[in-house]
Scaffold this motif. Sequence first.
Motif, mmCIF file in Angstrom:
data_model
loop_
_atom_site.group_PDB
_atom_site.id
_atom_site.type_symbol
_atom_site.label_atom_id
_atom_site.label_comp_id
_atom_site.label_asym_id
_atom_site.label_seq_id
_atom_site.Cartn_x
_atom_site.Cartn_y
_atom_site.Cartn_z
ATOM 1 N N SER A 1 5.770 3.600 1.279
ATOM 2 C CA SER A 1 5.402 2.577 1.614
ATOM 3 C C SER A 1 5.249 2.004 2.789
ATOM 4 O O SER A 1 7.169 2.353 3.151
ATOM 5 C CB SER A 1 6.576 1.624 0.657
ATOM 6 N N ASN A 2 4.984 1.771 4.161
ATOM 7 C CA ASN A 2 5.214 1.298 5.334
ATOM 8 C C ASN A 2 6.367 2.384 5.825
ATOM 9 O O ASN A 2 7.574 1.819 6.770
ATOM 10 C CB ASN A 2 5.933 -0.150 5.665
ATOM 11 N N ARG B 1 4.241 0.704 -11.579
ATOM 12 C CA ARG B 1 3.475 0.394 -10.391
ATOM 13 C C ARG B 1 2.603 1.047 -9.917
ATOM 14 O O ARG B 1 1.197 1.085 -9.279
ATOM 15 C CB ARG B 1 3.623 -0.437 -8.288
ATOM 16 N N VAL C 1 9.340 6.093 -1.456
ATOM 17 C CA VAL C 1 9.860 5.730 -2.164
ATOM 18 C C VAL C 1 9.545 6.320 -3.603
ATOM 19 O O VAL C 1 9.671 6.073 -4.916
ATOM 20 C CB VAL C 1 8.689 4.718 -2.561
ATOM 21 N N PHE D 1 9.619 -0.113 -6.759
ATOM 22 C CA PHE D 1 9.016 0.065 -6.857
ATOM 23 C C PHE D 1 7.934 0.519 -8.342
ATOM 24 O O PHE D 1 7.477 0.912 -8.560
ATOM 25 C CB PHE D 1 8.819 1.316 -5.237
ATOM 26 N N ILE E 1 3.386 4.485 -9.804
ATOM 27 C CA ILE E 1 3.256 5.602 -8.559
ATOM 28 C C ILE E 1 3.761 6.629 -9.204
ATOM 29 O O ILE E 1 3.298 7.938 -8.655
ATOM 30 C CB ILE E 1 4.364 5.057 -7.214
ATOM 31 N N MET F 1 0.968 -1.115 0.463
ATOM 32 C CA MET F 1 0.004 -0.030 -0.049
ATOM 33 C C MET F 1 0.735 1.261 -0.239
ATOM 34 O O MET F 1 1.793 1.292 1.018
ATOM 35 C CB MET F 1 -0.875 -0.150 0.792
ATOM 36 N N ILE F 2 0.765 2.125 -0.896
ATOM 37 C CA ILE F 2 1.701 3.584 -1.206
ATOM 38 C C ILE F 2 0.457 4.502 -0.943
ATOM 39 O O ILE F 2 -0.970 4.991 -0.735
ATOM 40 C CB ILE F 2 1.587 3.618 -2.119
ATOM 41 N N ASP F 3 0.975 5.344 0.600
ATOM 42 C CA ASP F 3 0.285 6.337 0.929
ATOM 43 C C ASP F 3 1.152 7.916 0.475
ATOM 44 O O ASP F 3 2.437 8.007 0.564
ATOM 45 C CB ASP F 3 0.578 6.278 2.410
#
Length: 131
Positions: free
Chosen positions: A48-49, A80, A53, A77, A82, A1-3
Amino acid sequence: MIDLVVKFPVDDHVLSELHAAAFEGEPEVQPWAERLERWALTWVGAFSNHRLVGFVQVCWDGGAHAFVLDTAVHPEFGRRGIGQQLVAAAASEARQAGCEWLHVDFEPHLAAFYLDACGFRPTQAGLLKLR
């Protein structure tokens, strides 16, 4: 999961390492936090976590024009979506600030990303090397 986080607190070492990895360069610590606070309309980080990234910044002329700079995604990464999410968030922030135009310069190998994936249209532009 990307924030995605807008105007996150910037650690110069961490962002310099990401930039070096994304652009296959040697890590050289740059004064990112100072530059962003002084010159950027906004910036967005992809995490990511809690690990940075991805990154993009938007500079502007204080009026209708904003400029995408330094779009970077860590190679681990890549592919994807992003980068596309970062640019979309940057565009949204520029729109909310009242900008009418969002510009980007890119090298030919990034045309599919910016033109197809992100929705920019090609324009004529000029470039003058200063150093």
